[in-house]
Design a protein around this motif. Structure first.
Motif, PDB file in Angstrom:
ATOM      1  N   LEU A  75       3.216  -3.419   6.517  1.00 33.52           N
ATOM      2  CA  LEU A  75       2.933  -2.001   6.277  1.00 33.52           C
ATOM      3  C   LEU A  75       2.805  -1.334   7.639  1.00 33.52           C
ATOM      4  O   LEU A  75       2.181  -1.878   8.537  1.00 33.52           O
ATOM      5  N   ARG A 102       8.247 -10.283   1.068  1.00 38.83           N
ATOM      6  CA  ARG A 102       7.261  -9.482   0.341  1.00 38.83           C
ATOM      7  C   ARG A 102       6.640 -10.236  -0.839  1.00 38.83           C
ATOM      8  O   ARG A 102       5.421 -10.197  -1.022  1.00 38.83           O
ATOM      9  N   TYR A 143      -1.855  -8.624  -0.417  1.00 38.88           N
ATOM     10  CA  TYR A 143      -2.651  -7.846   0.537  1.00 38.88           C
ATOM     11  C   TYR A 143      -3.701  -7.040  -0.215  1.00 38.88           C
ATOM     12  O   TYR A 143      -3.372  -6.271  -1.120  1.00 38.88           O
ATOM     13  N   PRO A 171      -6.210  -4.264   0.661  1.00 40.84           N
ATOM     14  CA  PRO A 171      -6.579  -3.386   1.774  1.00 40.84           C
ATOM     15  C   PRO A 171      -8.082  -3.126   1.819  1.00 40.84           C
ATOM     16  O   PRO A 171      -8.803  -3.409   0.871  1.00 40.84           O
ATOM     17  N   ASP A 174      -8.637   0.954  -4.079  1.00 41.19           N
ATOM     18  CA  ASP A 174      -8.989   1.599  -5.346  1.00 41.19           C
ATOM     19  C   ASP A 174      -7.750   1.594  -6.227  1.00 41.19           C
ATOM     20  O   ASP A 174      -6.639   1.326  -5.752  1.00 41.19           O
ATOM     21  N   PHE A 175      -7.961   1.901  -7.486  1.00 41.45           N
ATOM     22  CA  PHE A 175      -6.819   1.968  -8.400  1.00 41.45           C
ATOM     23  C   PHE A 175      -7.125   3.010  -9.468  1.00 41.45           C
ATOM     24  O   PHE A 175      -8.244   3.525  -9.556  1.00 41.45           O
ATOM     25  N   LEU A 226       4.732  -4.129 -10.766  1.00 42.92           N
ATOM     26  CA  LEU A 226       5.104  -3.710  -9.411  1.00 42.92           C
ATOM     27  C   LEU A 226       5.725  -4.863  -8.630  1.00 42.92           C
ATOM     28  O   LEU A 226       6.684  -4.678  -7.880  1.00 42.92           O
ATOM     29  N   HIS A 227       5.173  -6.060  -8.820  1.00 43.71           N
ATOM     30  CA  HIS A 227       5.652  -7.225  -8.066  1.00 43.71           C
ATOM     31  C   HIS A 227       6.774  -7.966  -8.798  1.00 43.71           C
ATOM     32  O   HIS A 227       7.188  -9.031  -8.352  1.00 43.71           O
ATOM     33  N   LEU A 248      -3.332   9.065  -8.191  1.00 48.42           N
ATOM     34  CA  LEU A 248      -2.524   7.922  -7.736  1.00 48.42           C
ATOM     35  C   LEU A 248      -2.715   7.660  -6.244  1.00 48.42           C
ATOM     36  O   LEU A 248      -2.566   6.526  -5.782  1.00 48.42           O
ATOM     37  N   ARG A 301      -5.270   7.417  -4.611  1.00 49.94           N
ATOM     38  CA  ARG A 301      -6.337   6.429  -4.382  1.00 49.94           C
ATOM     39  C   ARG A 301      -5.783   5.010  -4.468  1.00 49.94           C
ATOM     40  O   ARG A 301      -6.363   4.076  -3.933  1.00 49.94           O
ATOM     41  N   SER A 302      -4.682   4.861  -5.192  1.00 54.29           N
ATOM     42  CA  SER A 302      -4.095   3.519  -5.355  1.00 54.29           C
ATOM     43  C   SER A 302      -3.021   3.236  -4.314  1.00 54.29           C
ATOM     44  O   SER A 302      -2.354   2.203  -4.374  1.00 54.29           O
ATOM     45  N   PRO A 320      -2.731   2.237  -1.163  1.00 57.78           N
ATOM     46  CA  PRO A 320      -2.592   0.950  -0.445  1.00 57.78           C
ATOM     47  C   PRO A 320      -2.095  -0.174  -1.351  1.00 57.78           C
ATOM     48  O   PRO A 320      -1.305  -1.014  -0.925  1.00 57.78           O
ATOM     49  N   VAL A 321      -2.577  -0.179  -2.613  1.00 53.43           N
ATOM     50  CA  VAL A 321      -2.141  -1.226  -3.550  1.00 53.43           C
ATOM     51  C   VAL A 321      -0.651  -1.080  -3.849  1.00 53.43           C
ATOM     52  O   VAL A 321       0.097  -2.066  -3.897  1.00 53.43           O
ATOM     53  N   LEU A 322      -0.213   0.157  -4.027  1.00 54.14           N
ATOM     54  CA  LEU A 322       1.205   0.391  -4.325  1.00 54.14           C
ATOM     55  C   LEU A 322       2.073   0.067  -3.113  1.00 54.14           C
ATOM     56  O   LEU A 322       3.151  -0.522  -3.234  1.00 54.14           O
ATOM     57  N   GLU A 323       1.600   0.457  -1.939  1.00 56.72           N
ATOM     58  CA  GLU A 323       2.369   0.187  -0.720  1.00 56.72           C
ATOM     59  C   GLU A 323       2.516  -1.312  -0.483  1.00 56.72           C
ATOM     60  O   GLU A 323       3.560  -1.785  -0.040  1.00 56.72           O
ATOM     61  N   ALA A 324       1.433  -2.033  -0.797  1.00 56.90           N
ATOM     62  CA  ALA A 324       1.479  -3.482  -0.574  1.00 56.90           C
ATOM     63  C   ALA A 324       2.563  -4.126  -1.422  1.00 56.90           C
ATOM     64  O   ALA A 324       3.143  -5.149  -1.033  1.00 56.90           O
ATOM     65  N   ALA A 325       2.825  -3.548  -2.576  1.00 63.07           N
ATOM     66  CA  ALA A 325       3.875  -4.091  -3.439  1.00 63.07           C
ATOM     67  C   ALA A 325       5.247  -3.565  -3.040  1.00 63.07           C
ATOM     68  O   ALA A 325       6.269  -4.038  -3.555  1.00 63.07           O
ATOM     69  N   ARG A 342       6.519  -0.714  -3.769  1.00 64.91           N
ATOM     70  CA  ARG A 342       7.199  -0.023  -4.864  1.00 64.91           C
ATOM     71  C   ARG A 342       6.520   1.309  -5.166  1.00 64.91           C
ATOM     72  O   ARG A 342       6.291   1.660  -6.332  1.00 64.91           O
TER      73      ARG A 342
END
Lengths: 216, 396
Positions: free
Chosen positions: A18, A43, A48, A50, A54-55, A71-72, B73, B75-76, B78-83, B85
């Motif tokens: 990243l 990938r 990871y 971070p 949050d989600f 996503l993965h 979204l 807020r999410s 970093p999680v999305l970037e890590a994937a 997508r």
């Protein structure tokens, strides 16, 4: 490990491919590998979590995990979700929305999201910040569990964050790498150092990190 | 089995603001229909095109909702970037809102269509269906861009501001620039004899979809993502292409079309586009009253009223909406007097013409109330015929 502002997060983000790298390169894999970690083929092998993650708060635990599986591009999403729920003991929370969970439990769910695709390398950035002692303990147990069959890199400035399985400690200082060795070696170095005024009760390892990171 | 796109969209619908967006779209679109006159019910093309005007308000509202969803979204991120997508997550989140909004939008349009279908007994033509493409593309763009901007900015409190910015942009495209850029509907008068220009619709769709892809692609950067980069590049090309194509089009978004009229009855004969035939009795009633008034005074009667401009032969142009709208409350004198007024009269309007028009209007008003029972003296008859001659003299 290292004090705030030394670049731990930047390093982990770089490892997770990243952001951009100004100089040098990051190589993952067996010794002699020449493929940068920024290659898309790495990938799926990297997980990871971070700092301060949050989600979407209305997602349930199970939905958040399934969403990450999507996503993965995980082949068998339901099985992967079941596995993570088992590994992280999230059964009681699987149907609850994230906004209804405590901060520590939510962090475990987010850890599960980073694990859903069964990465070989898991990067955790200050994973226990803001947690109370009970959740911190539960989280460490969870990390120990997932560290059984993969490499886990934990960025922290709290030595107690490192689980029992921690095999190698790297301390970053202002001027670069300050220490690279085992926990025992770090403790030994700390014990060999003279305590400074007023820090008589400081654990040896913490003393070593403080002194090494400061470059003294 | 991989969790599918459809699963991601459905879950985003359930956990995001899709239900609220559905309800808001339903309310805004319904109010837009019921709070305005419904003369469009005799024309499919007019009905749909008029309905699409609602997007000028609906677009900014859903853009604000989408912005807020994007900020959630964020807020999410970093999680999305890590994937790797982000663009996929943004697309699924946007698609959830788009589905909700379009479903509600089409539901109300379905209601409008039932009204038109029951009134006219006819179905829509291909040109009418084509009017749907630009507003759908516009709503998609409003939602996608709102989500993307909210995702990048991340501050939830700015959602109303983004709605206002979107409204200002749409109004600028509607009014400041040539209207074709963001004008996807909005006829306040009958569209008999004309249709929307398909080239304009193609250009608008390209422009809106281009903006959508470009902004969503940009919002997904700078993460190294071939998908996001390709999306932004395709969007830029499509958007610029649509913009340039629209610039090259004539300013009028309508085109004339061949059409057939159905003529009904005598004294007067009334020729209407097929959809309007259902309204013929209501149109005939006031026109027949005027016809009797003209006959009682020995004035030339209008033989044929036709919904066609320019008029042919001895036809007089019939503005059916004006007849229906104004004749309910009393005599619409100008409606008939204007039949005697050639265009030249408006250019050479003088006291003589003005007095002649007043004489005729006064008589028609009294005759309307009496409905054929008015006694016209010889002197008044002569005066009225002289007035008609004065008016018609403009033609020479």
């Amino acid at each position: 490990m290292g004090p705030n502002g030394v670049g731990k997060t930047t390093l982990l983000r770089a490892l997770a491919s990243l952001g951009t790298i100004d100089a040098g390169s990051i190589l993952l894999g067996v010794e002699g590998a020449r493929t940068p970690s920024t290659s898309p083929r790495y990938r799926p092998r990297i997980g990871y979590l971070p700092q301060d993650p949050d989600f979407i708060p209305r997602f349930t635990t199970r939905e958040a995990l399934t969403y990450s599986a999507w996503l993965h591009r995980v082949d068998d999403a339901p099985a992967a979700v079941r596995q993570v729920i088992d590994d992280l003991a999230l059964h009681d929370e699987s149907g609850r929305q994230l906004r209804r969970l405590s901060g520590g439990t939510r962090r475990r769910v987010l850890l599960g999201q980073s694990l859903i695709h069964r990465p070989d390398l898991l990067l955790l950035d200050e994973p226990t910040v803001g947690m109370d002692a009970e959740h911190r303990h539960a989280f460490r147990r969870a990390v120990d569990e997932v560290a059984q069959d993969r490499i886990v890199v934990v960025s922290t400035h709290v030595l107690s964050d490192l689980g029992d399985r921690c095999g190698r400690v790297v301390v970053l200082g202002r001027s670069g790498l300050a220490f690279d060795g085992t926990v025992d070696e770090l403790v030994a170095q700390g014990e060999a150092m003279d305590p400074a005024n007023g820090d008589d009760g400081e654990p040896a390892a913490d003393r070593a990190i403080r002194v090494l990171a400061a470059g003294r | 089995m991989t969790a599918s796109w459809w699963w991601a969209i459905r879950t985003s619908m359930r956990r995001g603001p899709a239900v609220a967006a559905f309800a808001v779209t339903l309310v805004v679109s319904t109010l837009h229909v019921v709070l305005r006159a419904t003369w469009w019910r005799y024309e499919w093309h007019w009905a749909w095109y008029q309905y699409h005007f609602g997007t000028i308000l609906l677009g900014p509202v859903v853009a604000g909702i989408a912005y807020d969803w994007g900020a959630v979204l964020h807020r999410s991120r970093p999680v999305l970037e890590a994937a790797g997508r982000v663009w996929a997550a943004l697309s699924a989140a946007g698609a959830a809102l788009i589905l909700a909004v379009l479903t509600a939008y089409l539901l109300v349009l379905g209601g409008v269509s039932v009204v038109v279908g029951r009134t006219t007994g006819l179905g829509p033509d291909a040109a009418t269906f084509a009017t749907l493409a630009p507003p759908v593309a516009l709503l998609i763009a409003c939602i996608a861009v709102g989500s993307a901007v909210g995702f990048r900015v991340g501050s939830r409190g700015l959602a109303p501001v983004w709605a206002i910015i979107t409204f200002a942009f749409l109004m600028a495209g509607y009014m400041v620039f040539p209207a074709r850029f963001t004008k996807v509907g909005g006829a306040t008068a009958s569209l008999v004899g004309i249709r929307t220009r398909p080239q304009v619709q193609v250009g608008q769709v390209a422009l809106f979809l281009g903006v959508t892809l470009f902004v969503v692609g940009l919002a997904s950067l700078p993460r190294r993502s071939n998908g996001a980069q390709s999306m932004a590049a395709i969007g830029l090309a499509l958007g610029l292409g649509g913009f340039g194509f629209l610039l090259a089009q004539p300013k009028n978004e309508f085109r004339p079309r061949d059409f057939a009229l159905t003529c009904v009855g005598e004294a007067p004969r009334i020729c209407l586009e097929p959809g309007w035939v259902a309204a013929e009795p209501d149109i005939r009633e006031p026109l027949a009253r005027y016809d009797r008034s003209l006959a009682a005074a020995g004035l030339p009667r209008v033989e044929i009223y036709a919904q066609r401009w320019p008029s042919r032969g001895n036809e007089r142009w019939l503005d059916a909406v004006s007849v229906l709208r104004y004749s309910k409350d009393g005599p619409e004198d100008g409606l008939v007097v204007n039949q005697y007024l050639p265009d030249e009269c408006w250019k050479a309007w003088d006291d003589g013409v003005s007095a002649a028009v007043t004489t005729l209007e006064s008589y028609l008003a009294r005759a309307w109330e009496a409905d054929g029972r008015l006694k016209v003296s010889d002197a008044e008859r002569a005066s009225l015929q002289q007035a008609v001659r004065t008016i018609q003299a403009c033609r020479n």
